[in-house]
Design a protein around this motif. Structure first.
Motif, PDB file in Angstrom:
ATOM      1  N   ALA A 175       0.845  -1.188   0.000  1.00 13.39           N
ATOM      2  CA  ALA A 175       0.000   0.000   0.000  1.00 13.39           C
ATOM      3  C   ALA A 175       0.882   1.240   0.000  1.00 13.39           C
ATOM      4  O   ALA A 175       1.976   1.257   0.580  1.00 13.39           O
ATOM      5  CB  ALA A 175      -0.898  -0.012   1.234  1.00 13.39           C
ATOM      6  N   GLY A 176       0.432   2.294  -0.643  1.00 11.15           N
ATOM      7  CA  GLY A 176       1.161   3.559  -0.635  1.00 11.15           C
ATOM      8  C   GLY A 176       1.678   3.986  -1.985  1.00 11.15           C
ATOM      9  O   GLY A 176       2.117   5.146  -2.136  1.00 11.15           O
ATOM     10  N   TRP A 177       1.654   3.101  -2.986  1.00 11.88           N
ATOM     11  CA  TRP A 177       2.109   3.503  -4.326  1.00 11.88           C
ATOM     12  C   TRP A 177       1.082   4.446  -4.947  1.00 11.88           C
ATOM     13  O   TRP A 177      -0.115   4.217  -4.873  1.00 11.88           O
ATOM     14  CB  TRP A 177       2.302   2.288  -5.238  1.00 11.88           C
ATOM     15  N   THR A 221      12.549   9.647  -2.612  1.00 11.84           N
ATOM     16  CA  THR A 221      11.401   9.082  -3.331  1.00 11.84           C
ATOM     17  C   THR A 221      11.773   7.728  -3.928  1.00 11.84           C
ATOM     18  O   THR A 221      12.818   7.597  -4.570  1.00 11.84           O
ATOM     19  CB  THR A 221      10.936  10.025  -4.460  1.00 11.84           C
ATOM     20  N   MET A 234       6.448   6.431  -4.013  1.00 11.81           N
ATOM     21  CA  MET A 234       6.093   6.599  -2.594  1.00 11.81           C
ATOM     22  C   MET A 234       7.312   7.187  -1.893  1.00 11.81           C
ATOM     23  O   MET A 234       8.439   7.120  -2.415  1.00 11.81           O
ATOM     24  CB  MET A 234       5.659   5.286  -1.942  1.00 11.81           C
ATOM     25  N   SER A 235       7.092   7.768  -0.750  1.00 20.32           N
ATOM     26  CA  SER A 235       8.215   8.370  -0.022  1.00 20.32           C
ATOM     27  C   SER A 235       9.130   7.287   0.532  1.00 20.32           C
ATOM     28  O   SER A 235       8.717   6.136   0.741  1.00 20.32           O
ATOM     29  CB  SER A 235       7.697   9.246   1.131  1.00 20.32           C
ATOM     30  N   GLN A 238       7.785   5.828   3.708  1.00 15.39           N
ATOM     31  CA  GLN A 238       6.774   4.800   3.493  1.00 15.39           C
ATOM     32  C   GLN A 238       7.405   3.486   3.049  1.00 15.39           C
ATOM     33  O   GLN A 238       7.020   2.401   3.510  1.00 15.39           O
ATOM     34  CB  GLN A 238       5.762   5.265   2.445  1.00 15.39           C
ATOM     35  N   VAL A 242       7.277  -0.447   4.715  1.00 15.42           N
ATOM     36  CA  VAL A 242       6.663  -1.633   4.073  1.00 15.42           C
ATOM     37  C   VAL A 242       7.687  -2.565   3.454  1.00 15.42           C
ATOM     38  O   VAL A 242       7.322  -3.582   2.866  1.00 15.42           O
ATOM     39  CB  VAL A 242       5.635  -1.196   2.997  1.00 15.42           C
TER      40      VAL A 242
END
Length: 248
Positions: A175-177, A221, A234-235, A238, A242
């Motif tokens: 999750a997060g992309w 990034t 994503m950062s 983040q 993950v």
């Protein structure tokens, strides 16, 4: 009628006991009779010519310029010197104590220690750049040659060279992309399982489809190319949350 010797002695003694004082000028001193206080004048027998007593000479006390008690000036000077010496000693001791306390509690950057950039979870030195932090947090790294991408390892693209993390991957399913709008990748050429990309400086690299990578010019990034050539991002924070260990 001439006075008898007894009469002369009586007059001299009476004169000596009625406040006779020798004149002293310039702070000097004179010898005086210890019995009658008259200026000392002895005869051949060692007797005072005034009171006829055998006496020892004593020196009249001298007074200071201020007319105070004898010796008061040097006594006060000694006391002042002693007090000043004690005060200086206390001040020096207090200064050393404060200096030691401040030195032991003064904040500042920690002492740098030599450490490799290969382990995950290692502390990042204060003042490190994002790129240094990335290299340390996701290392160790292995330089790639040719079109090798060593997927699914996280890639670091740096000035035309590619490096693969030997320990970490950032899953494409995490999750997060989100679609990248930062212009980190200026072109994408999809060729099946791989894609040829160009960064903002026009340097070309080969990456795997759905393989996470970082361009050194923007280490904060993490990027990824989807099968439809979409650029996702994503950062780094983040991605760190993950990331997963590589299965070897």
């Amino acid at each position: 009628m001439a006075a008898t010797p007894k009469a002369r002695l009586t007059k001299a003694t009476k004169f000596a006991h009625h406040g006779y004082h020798a004149a002293v000028s310039g702070g000097g001193t004179v010898d005086v009779c210890g019995n009658c206080g008259a200026p000392l004048n002895l005869n051949e027998d060692g007797e005072c010519r005034w009171c006829r007593s055998k006496i020892r000479a004593r020196r009249a006390p001298s007074r200071g310029r201020s007319g105070g008690r004898p010796g008061i000036s040097w006594r006060w000077n000694w006391r002042i010197a002693a007090i000043a010496a004690i005060a200086v000693g206390l001040a020096a001791g207090l200064g050393i104590g404060i200096s030691s306390y401040v030195g032991s509690h003064q904040s500042g950057p920690p002492t740098a220690t030599a450490s490799g950039l290969s382990g995950a979870g290692q502390a990042v030195a204060p003042g490190s750049t994002d790129l240094q932090a990335l290299r340390q947090d996701f290392g160790p790294w292995r330089q790639l040659t040719g079109r090798l991408t060593d997927g699914p390892a996280l890639l670091l693209l740096d000035s035309g060279d590619a490096y693969a993390s030997e320990r970490w991957t950032v899953p494409s399913t995490a999750a997060g992309w989100a679609q990248d709008l930062g212009g980190n990748v200026t072109s994408v050429v999809d060729s099946g399982d791989y894609a040829t990309i160009a960064d903002a400086d026009g340097i070309d690299y080969t990456v795997g489809i759905n393989q996470a990578f970082v361009i050194s010019s923007n280490p904060g990034t993490v990027l990824l190319i989807r099968p439809n050539s979409a650029v996702m991002s994503m950062s780094l924070a983040q991605a760190t949350a993950v990331r997963q260990p590589l299965a070897r």
